[in-house]
Write a protein that holds these residues in place. Structure first.
Motif, PDB file in Angstrom:
ATOM      1  N   MET A   1       0.835  -1.183   0.000  1.00 16.40           N
ATOM      2  CA  MET A   1       0.000   0.000   0.000  1.00 16.40           C
ATOM      3  C   MET A   1       0.874   1.238   0.000  1.00 16.40           C
ATOM      4  N   LEU A   2       0.304   2.298  -0.522  1.00 13.10           N
ATOM      5  CA  LEU A   2       0.984   3.582  -0.572  1.00 13.10           C
ATOM      6  C   LEU A   2       0.221   4.593   0.272  1.00 13.10           C
ATOM      7  N   LEU A   3       0.928   5.598   0.740  1.00 16.13           N
ATOM      8  CA  LEU A   3       0.308   6.692   1.461  1.00 16.13           C
ATOM      9  C   LEU A   3       0.246   7.878   0.520  1.00 16.13           C
ATOM     10  N   GLY A   4      -0.905   8.508   0.423  1.00 14.69           N
ATOM     11  CA  GLY A   4      -1.054   9.638  -0.482  1.00 14.69           C
ATOM     12  C   GLY A   4      -2.003  10.668   0.076  1.00 14.69           C
ATOM     13  N   ARG A   5      -2.094  11.786  -0.632  1.00 11.70           N
ATOM     14  CA  ARG A   5      -3.020  12.855  -0.267  1.00 11.70           C
ATOM     15  C   ARG A   5      -3.891  13.161  -1.488  1.00 11.70           C
ATOM     16  N   VAL A   6      -5.192  13.282  -1.245  1.00 11.27           N
ATOM     17  CA  VAL A   6      -6.116  13.615  -2.326  1.00 11.27           C
ATOM     18  C   VAL A   6      -5.928  15.090  -2.673  1.00 11.27           C
ATOM     19  N   VAL A   7      -5.584  15.354  -3.925  1.00 10.45           N
ATOM     20  CA  VAL A   7      -5.335  16.731  -4.355  1.00 10.45           C
ATOM     21  C   VAL A   7      -6.367  17.207  -5.380  1.00 10.45           C
ATOM     22  N   GLY A   8      -7.301  16.355  -5.747  1.00 13.46           N
ATOM     23  CA  GLY A   8      -8.335  16.772  -6.690  1.00 13.46           C
ATOM     24  C   GLY A   8      -9.196  15.611  -7.141  1.00 13.46           C
ATOM     25  N   GLN A   9     -10.106  15.907  -8.054  1.00 12.86           N
ATOM     26  CA  GLN A   9     -10.992  14.907  -8.635  1.00 12.86           C
ATOM     27  C   GLN A   9     -10.779  14.869 -10.133  1.00 12.86           C
ATOM     28  N   VAL A  10     -11.169  13.759 -10.726  1.00 11.50           N
ATOM     29  CA  VAL A  10     -11.154  13.622 -12.175  1.00 11.50           C
ATOM     30  C   VAL A  10     -12.600  13.404 -12.603  1.00 11.50           C
ATOM     31  N   VAL A  11     -13.072  14.238 -13.517  1.00  8.34           N
ATOM     32  CA  VAL A  11     -14.435  14.118 -14.023  1.00  8.34           C
ATOM     33  C   VAL A  11     -14.369  13.524 -15.420  1.00  8.34           C
ATOM     34  N   ALA A  12     -15.058  12.407 -15.603  1.00  9.82           N
ATOM     35  CA  ALA A  12     -15.101  11.740 -16.907  1.00  9.82           C
ATOM     36  C   ALA A  12     -16.541  11.306 -17.157  1.00  9.82           C
ATOM     37  N   THR A  13     -17.194  11.922 -18.111  1.00 16.23           N
ATOM     38  CA  THR A  13     -18.600  11.598 -18.357  1.00 16.23           C
ATOM     39  C   THR A  13     -18.764  10.321 -19.178  1.00 16.23           C
ATOM     40  N   VAL A  14     -17.776   9.991 -19.991  1.00 14.71           N
ATOM     41  CA  VAL A  14     -17.817   8.745 -20.760  1.00 14.71           C
ATOM     42  C   VAL A  14     -16.801   7.802 -20.136  1.00 14.71           C
ATOM     43  N   ARG A  15     -17.302   6.644 -19.651  1.00 16.59           N
ATOM     44  CA  ARG A  15     -16.448   5.700 -18.909  1.00 16.59           C
ATOM     45  C   ARG A  15     -16.684   4.272 -19.361  1.00 16.59           C
ATOM     46  N   SER A  16     -15.714   3.438 -19.073  1.00 16.09           N
ATOM     47  CA  SER A  16     -15.856   1.996 -19.251  1.00 16.09           C
ATOM     48  C   SER A  16     -16.954   1.516 -18.307  1.00 16.09           C
ATOM     49  N   PRO A  17     -17.708   0.474 -18.665  1.00 16.31           N
ATOM     50  CA  PRO A  17     -18.819   0.015 -17.824  1.00 16.31           C
ATOM     51  C   PRO A  17     -18.451  -0.265 -16.365  1.00 16.31           C
ATOM     52  N   GLY A  18     -17.267  -0.727 -16.081  1.00 20.55           N
ATOM     53  CA  GLY A  18     -16.896  -1.018 -14.697  1.00 20.55           C
ATOM     54  C   GLY A  18     -16.688   0.208 -13.829  1.00 20.55           C
ATOM     55  N   PHE A  19     -16.676   1.388 -14.432  1.00 28.28           N
ATOM     56  CA  PHE A  19     -16.434   2.620 -13.689  1.00 28.28           C
ATOM     57  C   PHE A  19     -17.686   3.478 -13.537  1.00 28.28           C
ATOM     58  N   ASP A  20     -18.854   2.918 -13.800  1.00 32.58           N
ATOM     59  CA  ASP A  20     -20.094   3.689 -13.777  1.00 32.58           C
ATOM     60  C   ASP A  20     -20.402   4.326 -12.425  1.00 32.58           C
ATOM     61  N   ASN A  21     -20.155   3.632 -11.347  1.00 32.12           N
ATOM     62  CA  ASN A  21     -20.597   4.103 -10.033  1.00 32.12           C
ATOM     63  C   ASN A  21     -19.459   4.436  -9.082  1.00 32.12           C
ATOM     64  N   VAL A  22     -18.316   4.827  -9.587  1.00 29.88           N
ATOM     65  CA  VAL A  22     -17.191   5.173  -8.717  1.00 29.88           C
ATOM     66  C   VAL A  22     -16.698   6.579  -9.018  1.00 29.88           C
ATOM     67  N   SER A  23     -16.132   7.212  -7.988  1.00 31.18           N
ATOM     68  CA  SER A  23     -15.481   8.506  -8.160  1.00 31.18           C
ATOM     69  C   SER A  23     -14.016   8.268  -8.492  1.00 31.18           C
ATOM     70  N   LEU A  24     -13.450   9.177  -9.239  1.00 34.91           N
ATOM     71  CA  LEU A  24     -12.041   9.115  -9.580  1.00 34.91           C
ATOM     72  C   LEU A  24     -11.332  10.282  -8.906  1.00 34.91           C
ATOM     73  N   LEU A  25     -10.282   9.982  -8.161  1.00 32.95           N
ATOM     74  CA  LEU A  25      -9.553  10.998  -7.423  1.00 32.95           C
ATOM     75  C   LEU A  25      -8.137  11.154  -7.948  1.00 32.95           C
ATOM     76  N   LEU A  26      -7.619  12.359  -7.832  1.00 31.53           N
ATOM     77  CA  LEU A  26      -6.224  12.628  -8.142  1.00 31.53           C
ATOM     78  C   LEU A  26      -5.471  12.565  -6.813  1.00 31.53           C
ATOM     79  N   VAL A  27      -4.543  11.603  -6.695  1.00 33.99           N
ATOM     80  CA  VAL A  27      -3.836  11.361  -5.436  1.00 33.99           C
ATOM     81  C   VAL A  27      -2.341  11.579  -5.646  1.00 33.99           C
ATOM     82  N   GLN A  28      -1.736  12.370  -4.750  1.00 32.15           N
ATOM     83  CA  GLN A  28      -0.293  12.612  -4.799  1.00 32.15           C
ATOM     84  C   GLN A  28       0.385  11.687  -3.804  1.00 32.15           C
TER      85      GLN A  28
END
Length: 94
Positions: A1-28
């Motif tokens: 595992m890695l330790l990180g800090r959330v620095v933002g979000q990623v917004v993607a309106t068109v996604r692969s079916p497996g990503f329909d119900n998840v948020s995408l975060l930008l982690v440093q």
């Protein structure tokens, strides 16, 4: 595992079916020098927000945690309340 800090979000309106119900975060990632590591996109499994210190799994562990066959390389699996290093604790927002 890695330790990180959330620095933002990623917004993607068109996604692969497996990503329909998840948020995408930008982690440093963190390094020995502090919060200067690379930033990567991670699937958010727990509802983390900007500024949170999080634990991130990678590779096959991320795919298992996400519970799907989607091409998930990183997943946020916990929010750290504090990190203790050399007897000194830092809070989630430090």
């Amino acid at each position: 595992m890695l330790l990180g800090r959330v620095v933002g979000q990623v917004v993607a309106t068109v996604r692969s079916p497996g990503f329909d119900n998840v948020s995408l975060l930008l982690v440093q990632d963190t390094t020995e020098e502090g919060w200067v590591g690379p930033t990567c996109v991670a699937v958010d499994l727990i509802g983390a927000g900007e500024g949170d210190v999080v634990l991130v799994t990678t590779g096959s562990a991320a795919r298992v945690a996400a519970g799907s066959d989607s091409p998930t390389d990183r997943a946020v699996v916990a929010i750290a309340d504090s990190v203790i290093r050399n007897g000194t604790a830092s809070s989630r927002t430090a």
